[in-house]
Design a protein around this motif. Structure first.
Motif, short mmCIF file in Angstrom:
data_model
loop_
_atom_site.label_atom_id
_atom_site.label_comp_id
_atom_site.label_asym_id
_atom_site.label_seq_id
_atom_site.Cartn_x
_atom_site.Cartn_y
_atom_site.Cartn_z
N ASP A 70 30.27 -46.44 -13.08
CA ASP A 70 28.88 -46.75 -13.44
C ASP A 70 27.98 -46.94 -12.22
OD1 ASP A 70 29.90 -49.20 -12.64
OD2 ASP A 70 29.13 -50.30 -14.38
N GLN A 129 30.10 -42.57 -15.27
CA GLN A 129 30.68 -43.21 -16.46
C GLN A 129 30.21 -42.50 -17.73
OE1 GLN A 129 32.81 -46.27 -16.55
NE2 GLN A 129 33.20 -45.09 -18.40
N ASP A 130 28.93 -42.14 -17.79
CA ASP A 130 28.40 -41.39 -18.94
C ASP A 130 29.15 -40.07 -19.12
OD1 ASP A 130 26.34 -43.34 -19.39
OD2 ASP A 130 25.10 -42.36 -17.85
N VAL A 132 32.22 -39.19 -17.98
CA VAL A 132 33.62 -39.41 -18.36
C VAL A 132 33.71 -39.84 -19.82
CG1 VAL A 132 35.65 -40.88 -17.96
CG2 VAL A 132 34.46 -39.82 -16.02
N ASP A 133 32.83 -40.73 -20.25
CA ASP A 133 32.82 -41.15 -21.66
C ASP A 133 32.63 -39.96 -22.58
OD1 ASP A 133 33.15 -43.79 -20.86
OD2 ASP A 133 31.05 -44.34 -21.21
N ASN A 134 31.68 -39.10 -22.25
CA ASN A 134 31.42 -37.92 -23.08
C ASN A 134 32.56 -36.91 -23.05
OD1 ASN A 134 28.77 -38.09 -24.48
ND2 ASN A 134 28.11 -38.60 -22.42
N LEU A 136 35.70 -37.67 -22.79
CA LEU A 136 36.75 -38.24 -23.65
C LEU A 136 36.38 -38.11 -25.13
CD1 LEU A 136 37.69 -41.33 -21.47
CD2 LEU A 136 38.94 -39.15 -21.68
N VAL A 137 35.11 -38.25 -25.46
CA VAL A 137 34.66 -38.06 -26.85
C VAL A 137 34.88 -36.60 -27.27
CG1 VAL A 137 32.60 -37.95 -28.33
CG2 VAL A 137 33.01 -39.96 -26.90
#
Length: 146
Positions: A70, A129-130, A132-134, A136-137
């Motif tokens: 982040d 972070q945004d 990596v989160d996306n 994984l989604v």
């Protein structure tokens, strides 16, 4: 004219370091994901290291992120691999005797600067972070559908 993929490759590389941080990370392994050569990966890692985004140990094949996800903005990644070059460029060689050729540079310059400013602001607000989160989604969606 070929468009540079250094920026997207650098984001790819950094996300890979996070997602696969429990594996033995070599430039060959990272290159296989990006589908490029290990030499290109090592060059990118050099730029990312100089920018303080990753840590490497000479002779060791285990690069790591130097900051939490982040705290790494896409703008920082862009500057690390592309420098402060403009996203858009106006053709400097146009016919000054033509209404369009004689004025296009002046007219486009401000529009391009406005677009550059907006893009930089958006990249500054988006963190690794945004991304990596996306990632994984998206992977979870693929796994749910299979």
């Amino acid at each position: 004219m070929r468009v540079s993929t250094r920026f997207s490759d650098a984001i790819h590389l950094l996300a890979f370091l996070k997602i696969y941080d429990q594996q033995h990370l070599t430039s060959d392994l990272i290159a296989s994901s990006i589908e490029t050569s290990p030499v290109v990966v090592r060059r990118l890692m050099g730029k990312l290291r100089q920018a303080g985004l990753i840590k490497t140990v000479p002779g060791s094949a285990q690069p790591t992120l130097a900051k939490p996800l982040d705290q790494i903005s896409l703008l920082a990644i862009f500057y690390a691999v592309e420098g402060d070059k403009p996203l858009f460029s106006v053709d400097p060689k146009t016919n000054p005797d033509c209404i369009v050729g004689g004025n296009i540079q002046t007219v486009l310059r401000q529009y391009y600067q406005d677009a550059q400013t907006a893009a930089e602001a958006r990249l500054a607000k988006t963190s690794l972070q945004d991304i990596v989160d996306n990632l994984l989604v998206e992977q979870a969606k693929k796994e749910a559908l299979s």
